[in-house]
Design a protein around this motif. Structure first.
Motif, PDB file in Angstrom:
ATOM      1  N   GLY A   1      -5.279   3.774 -11.382  1.00 40.89           N
ATOM      2  CA  GLY A   1      -5.098   2.264 -10.990  1.00 40.89           C
ATOM      3  C   GLY A   1      -4.298   1.889  -9.871  1.00 40.89           C
ATOM      4  O   GLY A   1      -4.501   1.237  -9.116  1.00 40.89           O
ATOM      5  N   LEU A   2      -3.113   3.053  -9.609  1.00 41.27           N
ATOM      6  CA  LEU A   2      -2.365   3.041  -8.493  1.00 41.27           C
ATOM      7  C   LEU A   2      -3.247   3.199  -7.340  1.00 41.27           C
ATOM      8  O   LEU A   2      -3.184   2.624  -6.228  1.00 41.27           O
ATOM      9  CB  LEU A   2      -1.504   3.841  -8.650  1.00 41.27           C
ATOM     10  N   LEU A   3      -4.065   4.203  -7.114  1.00 46.35           N
ATOM     11  CA  LEU A   3      -4.876   4.472  -6.025  1.00 46.35           C
ATOM     12  C   LEU A   3      -5.858   3.426  -5.812  1.00 46.35           C
ATOM     13  O   LEU A   3      -5.914   3.063  -4.663  1.00 46.35           O
ATOM     14  CB  LEU A   3      -5.874   5.782  -6.599  1.00 46.35           C
ATOM     15  N   ALA A   4      -6.406   2.485  -6.689  1.00 42.29           N
ATOM     16  CA  ALA A   4      -7.281   1.532  -6.275  1.00 42.29           C
ATOM     17  C   ALA A   4      -6.283   0.519  -5.798  1.00 42.29           C
ATOM     18  O   ALA A   4      -6.796  -0.238  -4.844  1.00 42.29           O
ATOM     19  CB  ALA A   4      -7.953   1.035  -7.840  1.00 42.29           C
ATOM     20  N   GLN A   5      -5.170   0.191  -6.289  1.00 43.23           N
ATOM     21  CA  GLN A   5      -4.477  -0.699  -5.775  1.00 43.23           C
ATOM     22  C   GLN A   5      -3.901  -0.490  -4.241  1.00 43.23           C
ATOM     23  O   GLN A   5      -3.802  -1.297  -3.399  1.00 43.23           O
ATOM     24  CB  GLN A   5      -3.141  -0.976  -6.639  1.00 43.23           C
ATOM     25  N   THR A   6      -3.787   0.915  -4.148  1.00 41.94           N
ATOM     26  CA  THR A   6      -3.282   1.234  -2.816  1.00 41.94           C
ATOM     27  C   THR A   6      -4.562   1.030  -1.707  1.00 41.94           C
ATOM     28  O   THR A   6      -4.254   0.598  -0.602  1.00 41.94           O
ATOM     29  CB  THR A   6      -2.981   2.803  -2.783  1.00 41.94           C
ATOM     30  N   GLN A   7      -5.689   1.328  -2.166  1.00 43.34           N
ATOM     31  CA  GLN A   7      -6.699   0.946  -1.085  1.00 43.34           C
ATOM     32  C   GLN A   7      -7.102  -0.429  -1.121  1.00 43.34           C
ATOM     33  O   GLN A   7      -7.207  -0.914   0.035  1.00 43.34           O
ATOM     34  CB  GLN A   7      -8.048   1.596  -1.849  1.00 43.34           C
ATOM     35  N   ALA A   8      -6.610  -1.213  -2.132  1.00 40.98           N
ATOM     36  CA  ALA A   8      -6.842  -2.768  -2.029  1.00 40.98           C
ATOM     37  C   ALA A   8      -6.167  -3.351  -1.089  1.00 40.98           C
ATOM     38  O   ALA A   8      -6.223  -4.135  -0.208  1.00 40.98           O
ATOM     39  CB  ALA A   8      -6.832  -3.354  -3.531  1.00 40.98           C
TER      40      ALA A   8
ATOM     41  N   ALA B   1      -4.452  -1.408   1.341  1.00 45.48           N
ATOM     42  CA  ALA B   1      -4.534  -0.817   2.798  1.00 45.48           C
ATOM     43  C   ALA B   1      -5.830  -1.467   3.448  1.00 45.48           C
ATOM     44  O   ALA B   1      -5.812  -2.060   4.510  1.00 45.48           O
ATOM     45  CB  ALA B   1      -4.978   0.602   2.529  1.00 45.48           C
ATOM     46  N   ARG B   2      -6.530  -1.875   2.223  1.00 48.06           N
ATOM     47  CA  ARG B   2      -7.932  -2.688   3.076  1.00 48.06           C
ATOM     48  C   ARG B   2      -7.616  -4.208   3.446  1.00 48.06           C
ATOM     49  O   ARG B   2      -8.010  -4.742   4.459  1.00 48.06           O
ATOM     50  CB  ARG B   2      -9.038  -2.797   2.012  1.00 48.06           C
ATOM     51  N   LEU B   3      -6.617  -4.596   2.721  1.00 46.39           N
ATOM     52  CA  LEU B   3      -6.152  -5.623   3.063  1.00 46.39           C
ATOM     53  C   LEU B   3      -5.587  -6.095   4.654  1.00 46.39           C
ATOM     54  O   LEU B   3      -5.653  -6.771   5.479  1.00 46.39           O
ATOM     55  CB  LEU B   3      -5.438  -6.548   2.089  1.00 46.39           C
ATOM     56  N   ALA B   4      -4.617  -4.773   4.460  1.00 46.11           N
ATOM     57  CA  ALA B   4      -3.781  -4.471   5.878  1.00 46.11           C
ATOM     58  C   ALA B   4      -4.883  -4.355   7.090  1.00 46.11           C
ATOM     59  O   ALA B   4      -4.703  -4.749   8.114  1.00 46.11           O
ATOM     60  CB  ALA B   4      -2.901  -3.820   5.727  1.00 46.11           C
ATOM     61  N   ALA B   5      -5.879  -3.407   6.655  1.00 45.24           N
ATOM     62  CA  ALA B   5      -6.705  -3.181   7.910  1.00 45.24           C
ATOM     63  C   ALA B   5      -7.800  -4.171   8.070  1.00 45.24           C
ATOM     64  O   ALA B   5      -8.632  -3.930   9.112  1.00 45.24           O
ATOM     65  CB  ALA B   5      -7.289  -1.714   7.542  1.00 45.24           C
ATOM     66  N   GLY B   6      -7.739  -5.329   7.535  1.00 41.06           N
ATOM     67  CA  GLY B   6      -9.050  -6.124   7.724  1.00 41.06           C
ATOM     68  C   GLY B   6      -8.663  -7.373   8.472  1.00 41.06           C
ATOM     69  O   GLY B   6      -9.359  -8.177   8.755  1.00 41.06           O
ATOM     70  N   ARG B   7      -7.396  -7.137   9.189  1.00 42.05           N
ATOM     71  CA  ARG B   7      -6.714  -8.558   9.902  1.00 42.05           C
ATOM     72  C   ARG B   7      -7.554  -8.374  11.290  1.00 42.05           C
ATOM     73  O   ARG B   7      -8.013  -7.474  11.878  1.00 42.05           O
ATOM     74  CB  ARG B   7      -5.592  -8.104  10.297  1.00 42.05           C
ATOM     75  N   ARG B   8      -7.894  -9.498  11.836  1.00 40.74           N
ATOM     76  CA  ARG B   8      -8.729  -9.791  12.929  1.00 40.74           C
ATOM     77  C   ARG B   8      -8.089  -8.871  14.304  1.00 40.74           C
ATOM     78  O   ARG B   8      -6.838  -9.086  14.241  1.00 40.74           O
ATOM     79  CB  ARG B   8      -9.151 -11.130  13.308  1.00 40.74           C
ATOM     80  N   GLY B   9      -8.602  -8.159  15.206  1.00 37.20           N
ATOM     81  CA  GLY B   9      -8.063  -7.526  16.136  1.00 37.20           C
ATOM     82  C   GLY B   9      -7.590  -6.333  15.751  1.00 37.20           C
ATOM     83  O   GLY B   9      -7.816  -5.293  16.681  1.00 37.20           O
ATOM     84  N   ALA B  10      -6.808  -5.978  15.046  1.00 39.57           N
ATOM     85  CA  ALA B  10      -6.286  -4.883  14.583  1.00 39.57           C
ATOM     86  C   ALA B  10      -7.144  -3.756  13.709  1.00 39.57           C
ATOM     87  O   ALA B  10      -7.496  -2.749  14.140  1.00 39.57           O
ATOM     88  CB  ALA B  10      -4.892  -4.683  13.647  1.00 39.57           C
TER      89      ALA B  10
ATOM     90  N   ALA C   1       0.871  -1.355   0.119  1.00 39.17           N
ATOM     91  CA  ALA C   1      -0.042   0.016   0.064  1.00 39.17           C
ATOM     92  C   ALA C   1       0.725   1.386  -0.166  1.00 39.17           C
ATOM     93  O   ALA C   1       0.477   2.180  -0.764  1.00 39.17           O
ATOM     94  CB  ALA C   1      -0.815   0.091   1.147  1.00 39.17           C
ATOM     95  N   ALA C   2       1.920   1.237   0.697  1.00 40.78           N
ATOM     96  CA  ALA C   2       2.832   2.406   0.950  1.00 40.78           C
ATOM     97  C   ALA C   2       3.672   2.653  -0.402  1.00 40.78           C
ATOM     98  O   ALA C   2       3.856   3.577  -0.855  1.00 40.78           O
ATOM     99  CB  ALA C   2       3.703   2.001   2.194  1.00 40.78           C
ATOM    100  N   ALA C   3       3.950   1.510  -1.028  1.00 41.03           N
ATOM    101  CA  ALA C   3       4.691   1.706  -2.194  1.00 41.03           C
ATOM    102  C   ALA C   3       3.867   2.306  -3.489  1.00 41.03           C
ATOM    103  O   ALA C   3       4.117   3.071  -4.260  1.00 41.03           O
ATOM    104  CB  ALA C   3       5.209   0.079  -2.719  1.00 41.03           C
TER     105      ALA C   3
END
Length: 764
Positions: free
Chosen positions: A234-241, A243-252, A207-209
């Motif tokens: 395209g980059l913006l959509a991949q950034t969100q994808a 970030a959503r994967l990172a932010a979708g982890r259980r607990g965090a 996401a950062a990259a």
């Protein structure tokens, strides 16, 4: 990597199903979403970049109660932040603009809640989920929502979060990437570090990259971005994808995106979006249109030379007063711009109309117009049309803002009670004044300008064809009729005012600078074309103290005007009501003056209801007739009486048709009629209740009033004679619409089936 690509495809596919569409237009519970978006962006910019909140707005005062460290702008900002607090309390739980609600709640909570990080996150996690998972970042940034600035503010005030365990081995690379994005001429290094991070299993690293590449104007193939209104989607959509994967982890949950350097990279991404959007707007096109007596083609070309992007001059030198070719030139140039914009995006285009009333050209006028173009471009989302204060040829300062009232077959340009309205947008409230009009020299966003032209074309078909004699006319016949009429150039500006009013476009006037022009309202005329296209029969372009209204009548007979009312559910034609009122004043005065002590007038039928509806000088607005008894205390031979006074009546402008004991009085041109019953002898003293109707003395007796009230039920407003239709408009959007007493069968609404004020009457 295979697993990552699968997740990426899934997250890019899910928005089409899970993401709520961005529905942030219009008003809800008193909140105008486009205003809230603009004010949020401005407030966050002040908080994050200008440090206005770092100063204590409630610091101790000096001996006179003042705090020199606090500027007026700071106080305004604090006032708007307090308004945000109040808005949070009134917004519904399920808002049509979920994005706006999430942004507002998060902003207010981090500034005012005083909660610790963990407790704050627990309370507002749903709003963060909405920003990260429930919002399409591409749509949000394109619409100007400050979603990344909100997230950066959270990180700034709460200190952020630790990196996930699988990202800690590359913490130094992430920190280096953040430092490089903020540096100059580091694109090659950024792409190198970003390429390395894209190969890592940590979703936050990817996401950062992606965010870093987008922030430096790259696309997903790591190529320089071609001219575009923002970062690569395209980059913006991949950034969100990612970030959503990172932010979708259980607990965090959404906490993960607050781990450094993600918030700062998202803020850089937001800055890049704004920078690229501004650059794209500058690379757009400016069309300059002028027709008038000045030989200023060279000066206007020079104005073009100071504009970035394409600039096209439409120039014609001619007298601008009516009749002249300038109206046709302004109109044809506008439609030429519309043709050029066909199939292209005109969002970054501007159209500058130079007033035909410009009386001289000075270098400082060029400077003021360049600044006006720049400032309107800066606030292109908020400002559809912008102008300047004016100086006339006597160098007298003229304030060009007027309130336009286009209702009930009337047009009036009215002065504001205190000069102007105040912009609802926080960043515009101090340097821009708002109204329905501005100077004749004005800048339109071309997209808004094209909307006005399209609406004008529809009006020229729909409104003209609805008038008597044009019902079966096709478009070609209508255009031929309109083309035969000479029109002054000032009427082109009046038409744009009216069209803008219909579309709800407010005109902004920039307080710095002045246009050197004479007032176009003073040259405007209620021409047949203007009257037919906008259904106007009375126009007051200047304040009433400067003269009576101009008139142009559209209905040759009262029966045609009445039929139009019955068909479309609108107020009766202004001219018809004026003629009818004057007829009653003249003919009624003739009858009373003939024998003041023994002659009276007794209104009957629906005319009695004027006692309850319209006062002493007016008819109620949907009535095209007056019914009354002319009563004498002596015997009356109707035929002989009328023959005796026939010449006198003709001198007054009236003739009659005798139908038994009923007389139909009408104007010589048959533009108005009224039904009068003549009778005598009667006991006129029995009619002991006196009143006035259209300025004429009338009489009643008690039982007559009681009977009329019982029969006509004045509390239930109807039109259409014996057909008894409840008031309602059948031509949606017509300026003369009657109030709605039907509400689709639901009954009288909050307006009480009443007009908002007395502007509906002939004279106000």
């Amino acid at each position: 990597m295979v697993l990552w690509r699968a997740w990426q495809v899934l997250w890019l596919w899910l928005p089409g199903i899970a993401l709520r569409p961005l529905d942030c237009e219009g008003e809800e519970e008193g909140v105008r979403w486009e205003v809230l978006r603009s004010d949020l962006s401005h407030a966050l910019s002040e908080v994050l970049h200008n440090g206005a909140l770092s100063r204590d707005l409630h610091a101790s005062k000096d001996s006179k109660g003042r705090d020199p460290a606090v500027s007026y702008g700071d106080v305004q900002l604090q006032r708007h932040l307090e308004r945000f607090q109040k808005l949070v309390l009134v917004l519904p739980e399920r808002s049509q603009c979920a994005l706006g609600r999430h942004c507002l709640r998060v902003l207010v909570s981090v500034l005012y809640s005083g909660l610790g990080w963990d407790l704050w996150f627990q309370r507002y996690e749903d709003d963060l989920w909405g920003l990260v998972h429930g919002t399409n970042w591409t749509e949000a940034l394109a619409a100007g929502w400050p979603i990344f600035e909100v997230l950066a503010l959270v990180a700034d005030l709460y200190g952020g979060e630790q990196l996930p365990a699988d990202c800690r081995p590359i913490e130094s690379e992430l920190g280096r990437l953040a430092a490089l994005v903020g540096a100059k001429d580091a694109t090659d290094e950024i792409t190198s570090v970003a390429g390395s991070l894209l190969r890592q299993p940590c979703p936050l690293a990817r996401a950062a990259a992606f965010a870093a590449l987008a922030a430096v104007g790259r696309n997903e193939r790591n190529q320089p971005l071609p001219p575009a209104p923002g970062v690569d989607v395209g980059l913006l959509a991949q950034t969100q994808a990612a970030a959503r994967l990172a932010a979708g982890r259980r607990g965090a949950g959404p906490k993960a995106i607050f781990a450094p350097p993600m918030p700062s990279l998202l803020l850089h991404l937001d800055d890049a979006q704004k920078r690229l959007h501004r650059a794209w707007m500058k690379r757009g096109r400016v069309d300059i249109i002028y027709c008038g007596p000045l030989a200023i083609e060279e000066e206007l070309q020079d104005l073009c030379s100071g504009i970035q992007g394409l600039c096209k001059l439409h120039f014609h030198q001619s007298d601008w007063q009516s009749p002249s070719p300038c109206f046709a030139y302004y109109r044809s140039a506008g439609f030429a711009i519309a043709a050029a914009a066909s199939g292209a995006s005109a969002a970054s285009w501007s159209t500058l109309l130079v007033s035909p009333g410009t009386w001289t050209w000075e270098e400082y006028l060029s400077q003021d117009l360049r600044r006006l173009l720049q400032e309107r471009n800066r606030f292109a989302r908020e400002i559809a049309v912008a102008g300047l204060p004016t100086l006339n040829r006597s160098r007298i300062f003229n304030w060009p803002l007027r309130r336009v009232r286009h209702r009930y077959w009337k047009l009036a340009y009215e002065e504001y009670a205190t000069g102007h309205e105040t912009s609802p947008f926080l960043p515009l409230a101090q340097f821009w004044a708002v109204g329905d009009t501005t100077s004749g020299t004005r800048v339109y966003g071309t997209r808004s300008f094209l909307r006005l032209l399209a609406r004008l074309s529809r009006r020229e078909t729909d409104y003209v064809s609805a008038l008597p004699g044009m019902e079966d006319a096709g478009r070609a016949a209508i255009e031929a009729t309109l083309a035969t009429e000479d029109e002054g150039a000032a009427n082109w500006l009046v038409m744009l005012d009216l069209l803008g009013k219909e579309l709800g476009l407010q005109a902004y006037t920039y307080l710095n600078g002045a246009s050197l022009e004479d007032s176009y309202q003073s040259a405007a005329r209620l021409s047949p074309r203007l009257s037919r296209t906008f259904h106007i029969e009375s126009a007051q372009f200047l304040p009433q103290r400067q003269g009576p209204p101009q008139e142009h009548c559209l209905f040759p007979t009262s029966s045609l005007a009445s039929a139009f009312t019955h068909t479309h559910g609108v107020v009766v034609s202004w001219c018809t009501r004026r003629e009818l009122r004057q007829m009653f004043l003249d003919v009624g005065g003739w009858w009373l003056n003939m024998d003041p002590l023994r002659h009276i007038i007794v209104p009957v039928s629906a005319s009695v209801l004027n006692l309850y509806r319209s006062g002493e000088t007016e008819l109620f607005p949907w009535d095209a007739d007056i019914d009354a008894n002319f009563i004498a205390a002596h015997p009356v031979v109707i035929g002989s009486l009328l023959e005796e006074h026939e010449e006198e009546l003709k001198q007054l402008g009236y003739t009659y048709i005798l139908r038994g004991d009923r007389v139909v009085f009408r104007t010589l041109a048959d533009t108005a009629r009224m039904d009068i019953w003549l009778s005598g002898p009667q006991e006129v003293r029995a009619y002991d209740i006196r009143a006035r109707l259209c300025g004429v003395r009338v009489n009643f007796f008690r039982d007559q009033l009681a009977g009329s009230v019982w029969y006509y039920r004045p509390g239930e407003k109807i039109y259409g004679n014996t057909r008894g239709k409840l008031l309602h408009c059948q031509w949606k959007g017509h300026n003369a619409c009657l109030p709605d007493c039907l509400r689709n069968g639901l009954g009288v609404g909050q307006d009480g089936c009443e007009f908002p004020d007395r502007f509906v009457h002939l004279y106000t």
